[in-house]
Scaffold this active site. Structure first.
Site, PDB file in Angstrom:
ATOM      1  N   VAL A  68      10.912   1.710  -4.234  1.00 28.78           N
ATOM      2  CA  VAL A  68       9.799   1.690  -5.187  1.00 28.78           C
ATOM      3  C   VAL A  68       8.507   2.015  -4.442  1.00 28.78           C
ATOM      4  O   VAL A  68       8.024   1.224  -3.630  1.00 28.78           O
ATOM      5  CB  VAL A  68       9.710   0.309  -5.892  1.00 28.78           C
ATOM      6  CG1 VAL A  68       8.466   0.233  -6.761  1.00 28.78           C
ATOM      7  CG2 VAL A  68      10.957   0.077  -6.740  1.00 28.78           C
TER       8      VAL A  68
ATOM      9  N   ARG B 131      -0.854  10.245   5.633  1.00 32.44           N
ATOM     10  CA  ARG B 131       0.337   9.423   5.405  1.00 32.44           C
ATOM     11  C   ARG B 131       1.609  10.257   5.452  1.00 32.44           C
ATOM     12  O   ARG B 131       2.654   9.809   5.900  1.00 32.44           O
ATOM     13  CB  ARG B 131       0.221   8.691   4.060  1.00 32.44           C
ATOM     14  CG  ARG B 131      -0.422   7.315   4.216  1.00 32.44           C
ATOM     15  CD  ARG B 131      -0.475   6.580   2.921  1.00 32.44           C
ATOM     16  NE  ARG B 131      -1.687   6.902   2.181  1.00 32.44           N
ATOM     17  CZ  ARG B 131      -1.856   6.707   0.890  1.00 32.44           C
ATOM     18  NH1 ARG B 131      -0.889   6.224   0.176  1.00 32.44           N
ATOM     19  NH2 ARG B 131      -2.991   7.012   0.296  1.00 32.44           N
TER      20      ARG B 131
ATOM     21  N   TYR C  30       4.991   9.372   7.477  1.00 33.85           N
ATOM     22  CA  TYR C  30       6.300   9.230   6.817  1.00 33.85           C
ATOM     23  C   TYR C  30       7.340  10.147   7.461  1.00 33.85           C
ATOM     24  O   TYR C  30       8.502   9.784   7.607  1.00 33.85           O
ATOM     25  CB  TYR C  30       6.187   9.564   5.323  1.00 33.85           C
ATOM     26  CG  TYR C  30       5.279   8.625   4.549  1.00 33.85           C
ATOM     27  CD1 TYR C  30       5.028   7.336   5.020  1.00 33.85           C
ATOM     28  CD2 TYR C  30       4.683   9.015   3.351  1.00 33.85           C
ATOM     29  CE1 TYR C  30       4.190   6.475   4.322  1.00 33.85           C
ATOM     30  CE2 TYR C  30       3.858   8.158   2.651  1.00 33.85           C
ATOM     31  CZ  TYR C  30       3.605   6.898   3.141  1.00 33.85           C
ATOM     32  OH  TYR C  30       2.782   6.045   2.461  1.00 33.85           O
TER      33      TYR C  30
ATOM     34  N   HIS D  15      10.927  -3.622  -2.868  1.00 40.69           N
ATOM     35  CA  HIS D  15      12.121  -2.801  -3.133  1.00 40.69           C
ATOM     36  C   HIS D  15      11.965  -1.545  -2.287  1.00 40.69           C
ATOM     37  O   HIS D  15      10.920  -0.892  -2.339  1.00 40.69           O
ATOM     38  CB  HIS D  15      12.162  -2.461  -4.628  1.00 40.69           C
ATOM     39  CG  HIS D  15      13.404  -1.726  -5.042  1.00 40.69           C
ATOM     40  ND1 HIS D  15      13.825  -0.558  -4.446  1.00 40.69           N
ATOM     41  CD2 HIS D  15      14.318  -1.997  -6.004  1.00 40.69           C
ATOM     42  CE1 HIS D  15      14.942  -0.138  -5.016  1.00 40.69           C
ATOM     43  NE2 HIS D  15      15.264  -1.004  -5.966  1.00 40.69           N
TER      44      HIS D  15
ATOM     45  N   TYR E 278       9.427  -3.475   3.004  1.00 38.02           N
ATOM     46  CA  TYR E 278       9.069  -4.637   2.176  1.00 38.02           C
ATOM     47  C   TYR E 278       9.156  -4.274   0.685  1.00 38.02           C
ATOM     48  O   TYR E 278       9.086  -3.112   0.301  1.00 38.02           O
ATOM     49  CB  TYR E 278       7.682  -5.179   2.551  1.00 38.02           C
ATOM     50  CG  TYR E 278       6.502  -4.393   2.039  1.00 38.02           C
ATOM     51  CD1 TYR E 278       5.968  -3.346   2.769  1.00 38.02           C
ATOM     52  CD2 TYR E 278       5.909  -4.716   0.821  1.00 38.02           C
ATOM     53  CE1 TYR E 278       4.884  -2.637   2.308  1.00 38.02           C
ATOM     54  CE2 TYR E 278       4.812  -4.006   0.344  1.00 38.02           C
ATOM     55  CZ  TYR E 278       4.313  -2.968   1.090  1.00 38.02           C
ATOM     56  OH  TYR E 278       3.243  -2.256   0.619  1.00 38.02           O
TER      57      TYR E 278
ATOM     58  N   SER F 223      -3.236  -4.593  -3.702  1.00 34.78           N
ATOM     59  CA  SER F 223      -3.688  -4.750  -5.097  1.00 34.78           C
ATOM     60  C   SER F 223      -2.957  -3.794  -6.032  1.00 34.78           C
ATOM     61  O   SER F 223      -2.824  -2.602  -5.747  1.00 34.78           O
ATOM     62  CB  SER F 223      -5.185  -4.460  -5.218  1.00 34.78           C
ATOM     63  OG  SER F 223      -5.921  -5.300  -4.385  1.00 34.78           O
ATOM     64  N   THR F 224      -2.538  -4.340  -7.162  1.00 40.43           N
ATOM     65  CA  THR F 224      -1.944  -3.536  -8.230  1.00 40.43           C
ATOM     66  C   THR F 224      -2.734  -3.824  -9.501  1.00 40.43           C
ATOM     67  O   THR F 224      -3.128  -4.971  -9.747  1.00 40.43           O
ATOM     68  CB  THR F 224      -0.459  -3.918  -8.433  1.00 40.43           C
ATOM     69  OG1 THR F 224       0.256  -3.586  -7.237  1.00 40.43           O
ATOM     70  CG2 THR F 224       0.171  -3.180  -9.593  1.00 40.43           C
TER      71      THR F 224
ATOM     72  N   ALA G  34       6.991  -5.544  -6.103  1.00 43.79           N
ATOM     73  CA  ALA G  34       5.765  -6.139  -6.639  1.00 43.79           C
ATOM     74  C   ALA G  34       5.814  -6.148  -8.164  1.00 43.79           C
ATOM     75  O   ALA G  34       5.297  -7.065  -8.814  1.00 43.79           O
ATOM     76  CB  ALA G  34       4.556  -5.347  -6.145  1.00 43.79           C
TER      77      ALA G  34
ATOM     78  N   GLN H 138      -1.296   1.125  -5.978  1.00 45.84           N
ATOM     79  CA  GLN H 138      -2.104   1.651  -4.880  1.00 45.84           C
ATOM     80  C   GLN H 138      -3.549   1.929  -5.285  1.00 45.84           C
ATOM     81  O   GLN H 138      -4.137   2.925  -4.851  1.00 45.84           O
ATOM     82  CB  GLN H 138      -1.432   2.888  -4.256  1.00 45.84           C
ATOM     83  CG  GLN H 138      -0.007   2.605  -3.801  1.00 45.84           C
ATOM     84  CD  GLN H 138       0.563   3.566  -2.785  1.00 45.84           C
ATOM     85  OE1 GLN H 138       1.326   3.183  -1.911  1.00 45.84           O
ATOM     86  NE2 GLN H 138       0.199   4.833  -2.872  1.00 45.84           N
TER      87      GLN H 138
HETATM   88  C1  SAM Z   1       3.649   1.649  -0.645  1.00 41.00           C
HETATM   89  S1  SAM Z   1       3.712   0.664  -2.085  1.00 41.00           S
HETATM   90  C2  SAM Z   1       5.075  -0.376  -1.703  1.00 41.00           C
HETATM   91  C3  SAM Z   1       5.671  -1.089  -2.883  1.00 41.00           C
HETATM   92  C4  SAM Z   1       6.872  -1.945  -2.517  1.00 41.00           C
HETATM   93  N1  SAM Z   1       7.926  -1.120  -2.010  1.00 41.00           N
HETATM   94  C5  SAM Z   1       7.397  -2.737  -3.706  1.00 41.00           C
HETATM   95  O1  SAM Z   1       8.588  -2.657  -3.986  1.00 41.00           O
HETATM   96  O2  SAM Z   1       6.629  -3.477  -4.332  1.00 41.00           O
HETATM   97  C6  SAM Z   1       2.289  -0.316  -1.875  1.00 41.00           C
HETATM   98  C7  SAM Z   1       1.716  -0.777  -3.199  1.00 41.00           C
HETATM   99  O3  SAM Z   1       2.566  -1.781  -3.749  1.00 41.00           O
HETATM  100  C8  SAM Z   1       1.791  -2.730  -4.431  1.00 41.00           C
HETATM  101  N2  SAM Z   1       1.932  -4.023  -3.742  1.00 41.00           N
HETATM  102  C9  SAM Z   1       2.330  -4.239  -2.487  1.00 41.00           C
HETATM  103  N3  SAM Z   1       2.310  -5.555  -2.206  1.00 41.00           N
HETATM  104  C10 SAM Z   1       1.882  -6.173  -3.326  1.00 41.00           C
HETATM  105  C11 SAM Z   1       1.621  -7.519  -3.676  1.00 41.00           C
HETATM  106  N4  SAM Z   1       1.810  -8.514  -2.818  1.00 41.00           N
HETATM  107  N5  SAM Z   1       1.193  -7.773  -4.925  1.00 41.00           N
HETATM  108  C12 SAM Z   1       0.987  -6.785  -5.823  1.00 41.00           C
HETATM  109  N6  SAM Z   1       1.204  -5.498  -5.544  1.00 41.00           N
HETATM  110  C13 SAM Z   1       1.648  -5.195  -4.309  1.00 41.00           C
HETATM  111  C14 SAM Z   1       0.331  -2.252  -4.382  1.00 41.00           C
HETATM  112  O4  SAM Z   1       0.075  -1.461  -5.524  1.00 41.00           O
HETATM  113  C15 SAM Z   1       0.357  -1.436  -3.116  1.00 41.00           C
HETATM  114  O5  SAM Z   1      -0.693  -0.509  -3.064  1.00 41.00           O
END
Ligand code: SAM
Length: 266
Positions: free
Chosen positions: A96, A65, A69, A93, A91, A233-234, A123, A165
């Site tokens: 974040v 990754r 990046y 924030h 996507y 998934s979170t 999220a 993640q």
């Molecule tokens: C690279 S991060 C990006 C987070 C994104 N920038 C945000 O502001 O939520 C990816 C992680 O965000 C969380 N995530 C992304 N999409 C999600 C969703 N629809 N529901 C819950 N968690 C989400 C998961 O933990 C995922 O592994």
């Protein structure tokens, strides 16, 4: 005029979470690059900026990754160095759990270029709404799953915990749909030290399409490795216990102990 890098978020739910600020930057930038997870957001971006390009082209199965990046950051910096206004949309924030957005801004500023970030709906914001969690009440810590394990983080059992993640725990490459169950068990073991295997946790996925509902799966911590985990998934871990208020601190702050369930002041 020197170039300008503007990083915006498109939110989690397609269309509804895209702020007016994000739209304005997407429409007015000289070039747009985006990283989104749904086709509706992608077409909304292309309507605003038909020549926009997707950063997903840098992902390759098994590629580290960090390399992906770096390629994204270089793309964002190239246009900015050339004096253009570059808008990068991520996507959620954009600041974040997004490495290239912060990295590109840091490096642009170090080169004397202008760079800003506009916030978006993450999220975590969706989780607060969907799970009814107000972090003001019990506190809330959050970690990236692999970071949590590698740095031996110690959660506070009286506060809420969010682990990001979990679908990619222990994987530094890009392997969508390939959660390593052994690594999830390592995460379970680490969390069980604080919470016990029977503690009920939540696998959470916010809705990404209008009018859809979130996925909220309650299960015992011990069963986490059996859960259907994805890249979205979170993990939410509710507190296991309540803290006892510190009577000395309450007195030192001149507060009424009754507000915290203690007896009346002498
Ligand atoms: C690279 S991060 C990006 C987070 C994104 N920038 C945000 O502001 O939520 C990816 C992680 O965000 C969380 N995530 C992304 N999409 C999600 C969703 N629809 N529901 C819950 N968690 C989400 C998961 O933990 C995922 O592994």
């Amino acid at each position: 005029m020197s170039g300008l890098l503007v990083v915006v978020g498109t939110g989690i739910k397609a269309l509804g979470h895209m702020t007016l600020d994000a739209r304005a930057w997407l429409a007015s930038a000289d070039e747009v690059h985006y990283l989104t997870t749904d086709p509706i957001t992608e077409s909304a971006i292309r309507e605003l900026q038909p020549a926009a390009t997707s950063l997903t082209r840098f992902y390759e199965v098994g590629r580290a990754r960090h390399d992906t990046y770096e390629a994204m950051t270089q793309t964002l910096l190239a246009g900015t160095r050339a004096g253009r206004t570059v808008c990068a949309a991520f996507y959620g924030h954009p600041g974040v759990f997004v490495y290239p957005s912060h990295d590109a801004i840091r490096r642009a500023r170090a080169e004397g270029l202008r760079a800003i970030m506009e916030p978006g709906v993450s999220a975590e914001d969706c989780l607060f709404a969907d799970l009814g969690l107000d972090p003001a009440v019990v506190g809330c810590a959050q970690y990236e799953a692999t970071d949590f394990l590698v740095y031996g983080r110690r959660p506070d059992p009286s506060a809420a915990l969010i682990v990001w993640q979990i679908g990619a725990v222990g994987d530094l490459a890009w392997n969508p749909g390939r959660t390593n169950a052994d690594n999830v068990r390592v995460l379970v073991d680490a969390l069980a030290v604080t919470y016990g295997h029977d503690h009920v946790v939540v696998v959470y996925e916010a809705a990404t399409l209008p009018t859809c509902l979130p996925m909220i799966l309650h299960l015992r911590l011990a069963d986490l490795a059996l859960a259907p985990l994805s890249t979205a998934s979170t993990l939410f871990v509710p507190p296991r216990e309540r803290r006892t208020p510190d009577a000395q601190m309450i007195a030192r702050l001149g507060l009424d102990g009754r507000r915290f369930g203690l007896g009346s002041p002498p």
